[in-house]
Design a protein around this motif. Structure first.
Motif, PDB file in Angstrom:
ATOM      1  N   ASP A   1      33.052  46.405  36.578  1.00 51.68           N
ATOM      2  CA  ASP A   1      34.289  45.923  35.948  1.00 51.68           C
ATOM      3  C   ASP A   1      34.371  44.390  35.928  1.00 51.68           C
ATOM      4  N   GLY A   2      33.299  43.723  36.370  1.00 56.50           N
ATOM      5  CA  GLY A   2      33.278  42.254  36.294  1.00 56.50           C
ATOM      6  C   GLY A   2      33.784  41.570  37.558  1.00 56.50           C
ATOM      7  N   TYR A   3      34.441  42.335  38.439  1.00 56.88           N
ATOM      8  CA  TYR A   3      34.913  41.757  39.706  1.00 56.88           C
ATOM      9  C   TYR A   3      33.810  41.864  40.756  1.00 56.88           C
ATOM     10  N   HIS A   4      33.934  41.079  41.802  1.00 57.11           N
ATOM     11  CA  HIS A   4      32.979  41.137  42.903  1.00 57.11           C
ATOM     12  C   HIS A   4      33.550  41.975  44.033  1.00 57.11           C
ATOM     13  N   GLU A   5      32.671  42.716  44.683  1.00 60.02           N
ATOM     14  CA  GLU A   5      33.077  43.498  45.846  1.00 60.02           C
ATOM     15  C   GLU A   5      33.283  42.517  47.015  1.00 60.02           C
ATOM     16  N   LEU A   6      34.472  42.565  47.622  1.00 59.37           N
ATOM     17  CA  LEU A   6      34.808  41.598  48.670  1.00 59.37           C
ATOM     18  C   LEU A   6      35.009  42.248  50.036  1.00 59.37           C
ATOM     19  N   ARG A   7      34.790  41.457  51.069  1.00 54.88           N
ATOM     20  CA  ARG A   7      35.294  41.747  52.418  1.00 54.88           C
ATOM     21  C   ARG A   7      35.933  40.450  52.857  1.00 54.88           C
TER      22      ARG A   7
ATOM     23  N   GLY B   1      37.257  45.983  48.415  1.00 53.86           N
ATOM     24  CA  GLY B   1      37.304  46.213  46.964  1.00 53.86           C
ATOM     25  C   GLY B   1      37.380  44.859  46.277  1.00 53.86           C
ATOM     26  N   ARG B   2      38.323  44.714  45.342  1.00 54.94           N
ATOM     27  CA  ARG B   2      38.559  43.407  44.708  1.00 54.94           C
ATOM     28  C   ARG B   2      39.299  42.482  45.667  1.00 54.94           C
ATOM     29  N   GLY B   3      39.784  43.064  46.793  1.00 52.68           N
ATOM     30  CA  GLY B   3      40.644  42.337  47.731  1.00 52.68           C
ATOM     31  C   GLY B   3      42.015  42.993  47.774  1.00 52.68           C
TER      32      GLY B   3
ATOM     33  N   ALA C   1      39.584  26.753  39.377  1.00 47.94           N
ATOM     34  CA  ALA C   1      40.037  28.032  38.823  1.00 47.94           C
ATOM     35  C   ALA C   1      39.205  29.145  39.470  1.00 47.94           C
ATOM     36  N   THR C   2      39.868  30.220  39.881  1.00 45.37           N
ATOM     37  CA  THR C   2      39.184  31.297  40.610  1.00 45.37           C
ATOM     38  C   THR C   2      37.959  31.812  39.864  1.00 45.37           C
ATOM     39  N   ALA C   3      38.115  32.063  38.557  1.00 48.54           N
ATOM     40  CA  ALA C   3      36.996  32.620  37.777  1.00 48.54           C
ATOM     41  C   ALA C   3      35.808  31.657  37.778  1.00 48.54           C
ATOM     42  N   ASP C   4      36.080  30.349  37.780  1.00 49.20           N
ATOM     43  CA  ASP C   4      34.981  29.369  37.813  1.00 49.20           C
ATOM     44  C   ASP C   4      34.189  29.489  39.109  1.00 49.20           C
ATOM     45  N   ALA C   5      34.892  29.584  40.241  1.00 49.57           N
ATOM     46  CA  ALA C   5      34.201  29.636  41.536  1.00 49.57           C
ATOM     47  C   ALA C   5      33.270  30.850  41.605  1.00 49.57           C
ATOM     48  N   TYR C   6      33.751  32.016  41.153  1.00 48.63           N
ATOM     49  CA  TYR C   6      32.893  33.204  41.170  1.00 48.63           C
ATOM     50  C   TYR C   6      31.731  33.046  40.185  1.00 48.63           C
ATOM     51  N   GLY C   7      31.992  32.408  39.047  1.00 51.70           N
ATOM     52  CA  GLY C   7      30.933  32.171  38.056  1.00 51.70           C
ATOM     53  C   GLY C   7      29.853  31.252  38.619  1.00 51.70           C
TER      54      GLY C   7
ATOM     55  N   LEU D   1      48.478  42.889  38.799  1.00 50.50           N
ATOM     56  CA  LEU D   1      48.750  41.474  38.495  1.00 50.50           C
ATOM     57  C   LEU D   1      47.616  40.559  38.948  1.00 50.50           C
ATOM     58  N   GLY D   2      46.960  40.906  40.056  1.00 55.25           N
ATOM     59  CA  GLY D   2      45.874  40.072  40.572  1.00 55.25           C
ATOM     60  C   GLY D   2      45.346  40.653  41.866  1.00 55.25           C
ATOM     61  N   SER D   3      44.087  40.330  42.176  1.00 51.70           N
ATOM     62  CA  SER D   3      43.416  40.963  43.302  1.00 51.70           C
ATOM     63  C   SER D   3      44.113  40.716  44.641  1.00 51.70           C
ATOM     64  N   ASP D   4      44.717  39.516  44.820  1.00 55.65           N
ATOM     65  CA  ASP D   4      45.321  39.242  46.128  1.00 55.65           C
ATOM     66  C   ASP D   4      46.842  39.395  46.144  1.00 55.65           C
TER      67      ASP D   4
HETATM   68  O1  C5P Z   1      42.214  39.267  40.270  1.00 58.62           O
HETATM   69  P1  C5P Z   1      42.398  37.872  39.787  1.00 58.62           P
HETATM   70  O2  C5P Z   1      43.069  37.804  38.442  1.00 58.62           O
HETATM   71  O3  C5P Z   1      43.064  36.970  40.766  1.00 58.62           O
HETATM   72  O4  C5P Z   1      40.938  37.292  39.589  1.00 58.62           O
HETATM   73  C1  C5P Z   1      40.701  36.099  38.877  1.00 58.62           C
HETATM   74  C2  C5P Z   1      39.222  36.010  38.562  1.00 58.62           C
HETATM   75  O5  C5P Z   1      38.459  35.823  39.768  1.00 58.62           O
HETATM   76  C3  C5P Z   1      38.634  37.256  37.942  1.00 58.62           C
HETATM   77  O6  C5P Z   1      38.785  37.234  36.537  1.00 58.62           O
HETATM   78  C4  C5P Z   1      37.179  37.178  38.343  1.00 58.62           C
HETATM   79  O7  C5P Z   1      36.484  36.258  37.534  1.00 58.62           O
HETATM   80  C5  C5P Z   1      37.246  36.565  39.733  1.00 58.62           C
HETATM   81  N1  C5P Z   1      37.247  37.580  40.810  1.00 58.62           N
HETATM   82  C6  C5P Z   1      36.062  38.266  41.081  1.00 58.62           C
HETATM   83  N2  C5P Z   1      36.040  39.203  42.081  1.00 58.62           N
HETATM   84  C7  C5P Z   1      37.144  39.453  42.822  1.00 58.62           C
HETATM   85  C8  C5P Z   1      38.343  38.752  42.582  1.00 58.62           C
HETATM   86  C9  C5P Z   1      38.362  37.813  41.567  1.00 58.62           C
HETATM   87  O8  C5P Z   1      35.044  38.043  40.411  1.00 58.62           O
HETATM   88  N3  C5P Z   1      37.082  40.367  43.791  1.00 58.62           N
END
Ligand code: C5P
Length: 303
Positions: free
Chosen positions: A28-34, A157-159, A183-189, A140-143
């Motif tokens: 789904d494009g998100y990263h698996e987090l702990r 999961g996504r957090g 920007a969050t997406a930049d850091a993961y990119g 709304l958002g992972s956190d």
């Molecule tokens: O969930 P949220 O909208 O806060 O995430 C913002 C961006 O951060 C996502 O579009 C994605 O690029 C990145 N993200 C991710 N993996 C996660 C959480 C956020 O890659 N677990």
């Protein structure tokens, strides 16, 4: 017509990530987090008022949009829809008074959205359970769900999937926010790009992760590792300077919070203010807070 006739004042806390381990990118494009989230006393103020007419949002902080792109507006829309109401959200007004810096990895926007869900749930008389609000929060958002829980919690999961951890010993927290944001997406990119190119992100760990901090059951002593730090610090070397500055002032440990750009240092409560006075630089905003229990954080947003 709104059911609750009084304004509600909620004070969502900021969060830091005591540790943030980033696994592989999912389908789904998100990263698996702990990650281990921790509430701190730094907070915004969210005032939710009944007001007849179209939904309204006000915020005087430069750079914070007071329109539909703000997560608070989206929170209003999805709660309205979950209540089974038709058309656009109405009969409520939200005012944001910001203290938590944006694009900092401190969850300011997410906490505002969580507080808006709680406040509007009351003002509109929606009576959704916390579990239902958590489900909306995850959309709304992972956190965002974390802000309906607070204290110390393991996010997987996504957090958004949360497991409570016992409250930790109270510690002082210094936050340093530089003039740049991330920007969050930049850091993961950036992390994806560095991993794909085979960059050695472990060669020079940022934040001296061998320093451990005692965290509540079931975590115990914990090394503060953030897998995003090296990739962000490669693009913004100032991150390393802020971490080093905290450590040179005697921090028990220091690390970047979430996707940055803010860095935190953990101190004994008694020594944090003194250390903060030594950390003045024209391009740094230095804030002093402390860790917060789950009960304290939940009360501040009326849970
Ligand atoms: O969930 P949220 O909208 O806060 O995430 C913002 C961006 O951060 C996502 O579009 C994605 O690029 C990145 N993200 C991710 N993996 C996660 C959480 C956020 O890659 N677990």
């Amino acid at each position: 017509m709104p059911v609750n006739s009084r304004s509600l004042i909620l004070r969502p806390s900021a969060k830091i990530n005591l540790t943030l381990r980033v696994g592989p990118k999912r389908d789904d494009g998100y990263h698996e987090l702990r990650t281990l989230f921790q509430s701190i006393t730094l907070h915004d103020t969210v005032t939710v008022s009944p007001r007849q007419g179209p939904f309204g949002l006000a915020c005087r902080t430069p750079g914070v949009p007071a329109d539909r792109t703000n997560l608070v507006w989206r929170a209003a829309d999805i709660l309205w829809e979950a209540m089974g109401r038709f058309g656009k959200a109405r009969d409520a007004h939200v005012r944001l008074d910001k203290t938590i810096p944006s694009q900092a990895g401190l969850g300011g926007g997410s906490g505002n959205a969580a507080a808006a869900l709680v406040g509007l749930n009351s003002v509109w008389g929606a009576r959704l359970s916390r579990r239902d609000l958590m489900r909306l929060a995850a959309r709304l958002g992972s956190d965002v769900p974390f802000f309906l829980q607070g204290g110390t919690a393991l996010g997987v999961g996504r957090g958004e999937e949360l497991y409570p951890v016992d409250d930790m010993e109270r510690l002082g927290v210094i936050i340093i926010k530089p003039s740049f944001g991330v920007a969050t997406a930049d850091a993961y990119g950036w992390l994806d790009a560095d991993r794909a190119s085979g960059a050695d992100l472990q060669a020079d760990p940022v934040g001296h992760p061998r320093r451990e901090v005692e965290v509540g059951w079931p975590c115990g002593p914990l090394a503060l590792i953030n897998d995003l730090t090296a990739s962000v610090a490669r693009r913004h070397p100032g991150v390393r300077d802020m971490i080093d500055a905290c450590l040179s002032q005697g921090a028990l440990a220091a690390q970047m919070s979430g996707s940055g750009s803010a860095v935190y240092g953990l101190f004994s409560e008694a020594s944090a203010s003194r250390a903060a006075r030594q950390l003045k630089r024209p391009d740094w905003l230095v804030l002093v807070a402390r860790t917060q229990t789950r009960r304290e954080a939940a009360r501040r947003i009326g849970l």
